[in-house]
Motif scaffolding. Structure first.
Motif, PDB file in Angstrom:
ATOM      1  N   ALA A 505       0.816  -1.212   0.000  1.00 41.05           N
ATOM      2  CA  ALA A 505       0.000   0.000   0.000  1.00 41.05           C
ATOM      3  C   ALA A 505       0.849   1.262   0.000  1.00 41.05           C
ATOM      4  N   LYS A 506       2.171   1.086  -0.142  1.00 46.13           N
ATOM      5  CA  LYS A 506       3.108   2.208  -0.179  1.00 46.13           C
ATOM      6  C   LYS A 506       2.994   3.110   1.057  1.00 46.13           C
ATOM      7  N   GLY A 507       2.785   2.459   2.226  1.00 49.32           N
ATOM      8  CA  GLY A 507       2.740   3.178   3.489  1.00 49.32           C
ATOM      9  C   GLY A 507       1.408   3.798   3.831  1.00 49.32           C
ATOM     10  N   ASN A 508       0.404   3.658   2.979  1.00 52.08           N
ATOM     11  CA  ASN A 508      -0.923   4.224   3.234  1.00 52.08           C
ATOM     12  C   ASN A 508      -1.693   3.302   4.175  1.00 52.08           C
ATOM     13  N   ILE A 509      -1.921   3.771   5.419  1.00 46.94           N
ATOM     14  CA  ILE A 509      -2.552   2.924   6.425  1.00 46.94           C
ATOM     15  C   ILE A 509      -3.989   2.590   6.050  1.00 46.94           C
ATOM     16  N   SER A 510      -4.717   3.555   5.532  1.00 43.11           N
ATOM     17  CA  SER A 510      -6.116   3.307   5.148  1.00 43.11           C
ATOM     18  C   SER A 510      -6.192   2.230   4.072  1.00 43.11           C
ATOM     19  N   ARG A 511      -5.305   2.315   3.080  1.00 41.80           N
ATOM     20  CA  ARG A 511      -5.284   1.316   2.005  1.00 41.80           C
ATOM     21  C   ARG A 511      -4.866  -0.050   2.533  1.00 41.80           C
ATOM     22  N   ALA A 512      -3.862  -0.079   3.426  1.00 44.78           N
ATOM     23  CA  ALA A 512      -3.411  -1.337   4.007  1.00 44.78           C
ATOM     24  C   ALA A 512      -4.510  -1.979   4.851  1.00 44.78           C
ATOM     25  N   ALA A 513      -5.266  -1.152   5.594  1.00 44.53           N
ATOM     26  CA  ALA A 513      -6.372  -1.675   6.402  1.00 44.53           C
ATOM     27  C   ALA A 513      -7.435  -2.310   5.517  1.00 44.53           C
ATOM     28  N   GLU A 514      -7.672  -1.691   4.382  1.00 47.67           N
ATOM     29  CA  GLU A 514      -8.657  -2.228   3.435  1.00 47.67           C
ATOM     30  C   GLU A 514      -8.195  -3.577   2.881  1.00 47.67           C
ATOM     31  N   ILE A 515      -6.917  -3.674   2.544  1.00 48.03           N
ATOM     32  CA  ILE A 515      -6.366  -4.928   2.028  1.00 48.03           C
ATOM     33  C   ILE A 515      -6.466  -6.034   3.086  1.00 48.03           C
ATOM     34  N   LEU A 516      -6.207  -5.666   4.329  1.00 49.33           N
ATOM     35  CA  LEU A 516      -6.218  -6.635   5.426  1.00 49.33           C
ATOM     36  C   LEU A 516      -7.617  -6.933   5.939  1.00 49.33           C
ATOM     37  N   GLY A 517      -8.611  -6.149   5.502  1.00 49.57           N
ATOM     38  CA  GLY A 517      -9.979  -6.353   5.977  1.00 49.57           C
ATOM     39  C   GLY A 517     -10.176  -5.926   7.410  1.00 49.57           C
ATOM     40  N   LEU A 518      -9.455  -4.855   7.809  1.00 44.50           N
ATOM     41  CA  LEU A 518      -9.535  -4.358   9.184  1.00 44.50           C
ATOM     42  C   LEU A 518      -9.994  -2.912   9.189  1.00 44.50           C
ATOM     43  N   GLU A 519     -10.543  -2.493  10.338  1.00 43.16           N
ATOM     44  CA  GLU A 519     -10.811  -1.081  10.539  1.00 43.16           C
ATOM     45  C   GLU A 519      -9.470  -0.352  10.681  1.00 43.16           C
ATOM     46  N   ARG A 520      -9.443   0.886  10.189  1.00 44.31           N
ATOM     47  CA  ARG A 520      -8.197   1.642  10.252  1.00 44.31           C
ATOM     48  C   ARG A 520      -7.699   1.789  11.693  1.00 44.31           C
ATOM     49  N   SER A 521      -8.600   2.056  12.631  1.00 41.72           N
ATOM     50  CA  SER A 521      -8.215   2.225  14.036  1.00 41.72           C
ATOM     51  C   SER A 521      -7.658   0.925  14.616  1.00 41.72           C
ATOM     52  N   HIS A 522      -8.260  -0.203  14.179  1.00 41.80           N
ATOM     53  CA  HIS A 522      -7.774  -1.502  14.662  1.00 41.80           C
ATOM     54  C   HIS A 522      -6.367  -1.767  14.162  1.00 41.80           C
ATOM     55  N   LEU A 523      -6.118  -1.469  12.873  1.00 44.13           N
ATOM     56  CA  LEU A 523      -4.779  -1.655  12.318  1.00 44.13           C
ATOM     57  C   LEU A 523      -3.773  -0.739  13.019  1.00 44.13           C
ATOM     58  N   TYR A 524      -4.194   0.483  13.303  1.00 41.49           N
ATOM     59  CA  TYR A 524      -3.305   1.434  13.983  1.00 41.49           C
ATOM     60  C   TYR A 524      -2.885   0.893  15.349  1.00 41.49           C
ATOM     61  N   ARG A 525      -3.852   0.366  16.117  1.00 40.26           N
ATOM     62  CA  ARG A 525      -3.530  -0.200  17.437  1.00 40.26           C
ATOM     63  C   ARG A 525      -2.629  -1.420  17.303  1.00 40.26           C
ATOM     64  N   LYS A 526      -2.906  -2.244  16.304  1.00 40.44           N
ATOM     65  CA  LYS A 526      -2.107  -3.447  16.093  1.00 40.44           C
ATOM     66  C   LYS A 526      -0.658  -3.082  15.755  1.00 40.44           C
ATOM     67  N   MET A 527      -0.501  -2.047  14.944  1.00 41.06           N
ATOM     68  CA  MET A 527       0.851  -1.605  14.583  1.00 41.06           C
ATOM     69  C   MET A 527       1.608  -1.096  15.801  1.00 41.06           C
ATOM     70  N   LYS A 528       0.947  -0.343  16.658  1.00 43.92           N
ATOM     71  CA  LYS A 528       1.597   0.150  17.876  1.00 43.92           C
ATOM     72  C   LYS A 528       1.980  -1.003  18.783  1.00 43.92           C
ATOM     73  N   ALA A 529       1.096  -1.991  18.902  1.00 46.10           N
ATOM     74  CA  ALA A 529       1.367  -3.139  19.772  1.00 46.10           C
ATOM     75  C   ALA A 529       2.551  -3.948  19.273  1.00 46.10           C
ATOM     76  N   LEU A 530       2.713  -4.029  17.946  1.00 45.50           N
ATOM     77  CA  LEU A 530       3.797  -4.818  17.358  1.00 45.50           C
ATOM     78  C   LEU A 530       5.064  -3.995  17.144  1.00 45.50           C
ATOM     79  N   GLY A 531       5.035  -2.717  17.529  1.00 46.32           N
ATOM     80  CA  GLY A 531       6.225  -1.881  17.423  1.00 46.32           C
ATOM     81  C   GLY A 531       6.525  -1.419  16.024  1.00 46.32           C
ATOM     82  N   ILE A 532       5.484  -1.333  15.166  1.00 45.48           N
ATOM     83  CA  ILE A 532       5.673  -0.852  13.802  1.00 45.48           C
ATOM     84  C   ILE A 532       5.468   0.654  13.794  1.00 45.48           C
ATOM     85  N   SER A 533       6.477   1.400  13.361  1.00 42.92           N
ATOM     86  CA  SER A 533       6.368   2.854  13.372  1.00 42.92           C
ATOM     87  C   SER A 533       5.357   3.306  12.327  1.00 42.92           C
TER      88      SER A 533
END
Length: 536
Positions: A505-533
């Protein structure tokens, strides 16, 4: 028994500490004979002085005589005295009689004494030589004592300064103390008080030097070794956020170096001059952890103990590192949460609250979002701790760091065990780089320590010196990374998968969330939990 040839000499009483290292001494004059039968260990056994060596340094015949000595006493002539450092004092006073009097008294007390009649001469001597203590008169021709004091304290390793004056006032004493004076003496000088102050000043300077060396050792423990991309990125992150007071949550498998990262953050922070406290939450039983963190009063401690200062209070002004915070009980989590919010707490059994100023760094090898879902970790505490998430990659993800880490550990353990530093062959390094290192950097460190201990005569570390598991099974084990738990394996897979989709998704969180089938906020929390900047 009298000998035909006699010479004056001095006796130095050498006090050794428990390791046999030179500690201190006191000397005095003792008759007219030269003794040559003794052996003395000096400077950590790095130099031994024997009778034959002594006789070579004495002009004239060295007469043999019987001398009964304790194990901590040595007798030798003045020609050998330069081997031992004497505590040095500089006396600065415009009155010649005072300089002469103080010099005589202090030399009788085994101090090496120099004198100066002005502030300018004092500064020249301090720049040219090293002094432990300066006795500085406040009224001097040219620049006065206070200005001289100020310039002395600008030196890199300044001596302790004791101000002396015949017309001292409280205002002058206060100003001298603010400028860094150790203490203040009034004329006429009391010999007893003068000697006590000098002794205390010597001890203060020694402790300051020991503290400086201790800090150097601590700084060495906070050095992150490696030049891989993940390691460089980790150092850059630390440099960016260490000078803040933001709370940090460090993720990573066991043995990756989470404590090292915490120490590096502290050493580069605004609190670096203050204390760094650590507590392993997994190593303390649930019944004791609250008392360890917050302390107790009025015999409320385990086993009826009367009083204890907790880790939070001891870390006041500094940094508290809570290792394996995911293993903390829910009851303790609640009290930690309140302490983080309010910066105050009530010790067990106490009535009054204690206020603290502490920066908290926490670490975990667990997926705290899973722990929250399972009811084992408070969500509100997670958000308080997870202000700045850090991910420490396992060693298998930065194999190019292994050669530098091996050299670092070889040097460390060779020094610790008094072995010569040796190199390691390229073949041995290749074998180490093929191993999967399930125990991460800690396992590598243990392997190198074992090699240094078990091969004291080896000039170079070869393949044959490596533990069998490493060079026999390295290729097979490296194909399949090992994890200590299913949670670790799942977290590693999730992190790699999310990074791959973010790249798509070239760093686009909204696009990556769509690909993963997740809510953007859920992906954001998951990234923080896994230490992804997060880079938007």
């Amino acid at each position: 028994m009298q000998h035909k040839h006699t010479r004056s000499f001095q006796v130095l009483r050498v006090v050794l500490n428990e390791n046999g290292l030179f500690k201190t001494f006191k000397y005095f004059r003792e008759g007219d004979a030269i003794f040559r039968e003794f052996v003395i260990s000096m400077l950590g056994n790095s130099q031994l002085l024997f009778p034959d060596q002594l006789s070579n340094q004495i002009k004239g015949p060295a007469h043999t005589s019987v001398c009964h000595l304790s194990s901590k006493t040595a007798i030798f002539p003045p020609t050998i005295q330069s081997i031992f450092p004497m505590n040095s004092i500089l006396v600065v006073d415009d009155e010649a009689e005072i300089r002469k009097s103080l010099r005589g008294v202090l030399e009788d007390e085994n101090y090496k004494v120099a004198v100066a009649e002005s502030g300018e001469t004092c500064l020249d001597l301090v720049k040219a030589r090293s002094f432990d203590v300066v006795l500085l008169d406040i009224w001097l021709p040219g620049i006065d004592g206070l200005e001289t004091l100020e310039k002395i304290k600008e030196q890199e390793d300044p001596p302790e300064v004791i101000i002396i004056s015949g017309h001292g006032t409280i205002e002058t004493a206060v100003r001298a103390t603010k400028l860094g004076a150790f203490d203040f003496l009034e004329k006429p000088l009391s010999l007893e008080r003068t000697l006590i102050l000098i002794k205390n000043a010597m001890q203060a300077r020694r402790l300051r030097g020991e503290n400086r060396e201790y800090r150097k050792q601590l700084e060495a423990k906070s050095v992150i070794v490696g030049e891989s991309v993940p390691t460089k990125a980790l150092r850059q992150q630390i440099a960016l956020m260490a000078p803040t007071n933001g709370r940090v949550l460090i993720y990573g498998e066991s043995g990756t170096g989470k404590e090292l990262v915490a120490r590096a953050i502290h050493s580069q922070s605004l609190r670096a001059e203050n204390v760094f406290m650590e507590m392993n939450c997994a190593a303390i039983p649930e019944d004791y952890i609250e008392a360890e963190l917050f302390g107790f009063r009025n015999s409320a401690g385990p086993g009826g103990m009367a009083e204890k200062t907790g880790t939070f209070e001891r870390a006041d002004g500094g940094t508290l590192f809570l290792d394996e915070v995911g293993d903390m009980s829910l009851k303790t989590q609640s009290k930690v949460l309140r302490t983080l919010d309010e910066q105050r707490f009530t010790p067990v059994g106490a009535q009054e609250e204690v206020s603290v100023d502490v920066r908290v760094i926490a670490s975990t090898n667990k997926n705290l979002e899973d722990e929250i879902a399972g009811g084992n970790f408070r969500e509100d505490l997670f958000y308080r701790l997870n202000v700045i998430p850090f991910y420490v990659p396992p060693l298998r993800e930065r194999l190019e760091d292994i050669p530098l880490l091996v050299k670092h550990f070889l040097k460390e353990f060779s020094s610790r065990y008094s072995r010569r530093t040796r190199e390691i062959s390229d073949e041995a390094v290749d074998v180490l780089m093929k191993y999967s290192w399930p125990g991460n950097v800690r396992e590598l460190k243990n392997v190198i320590e074992r090699i240094v201990i078990m091969n004291p005569q080896a000039a170079k570390v070869e393949r044959k010196h490596l533990p069998p598991l490493v060079y026999r099974d390295g290729t097979r084990r490296s194909a399949t990374p090992e994890f200590s738990s299913l949670q670790q394996a799942r977290a590693a897979y999730e992190r790699d998968y999310i990074l791959k989709k973010l790249d798509e998704a070239k760093g686009n969180i909204s696009r990556a969330a769509e690909i993963l089938g997740l809510e953007r906020s859920h992906l954001y929390r998951k990234m923080k939990a896994l230490g992804i900047s997060v880079k938007e």
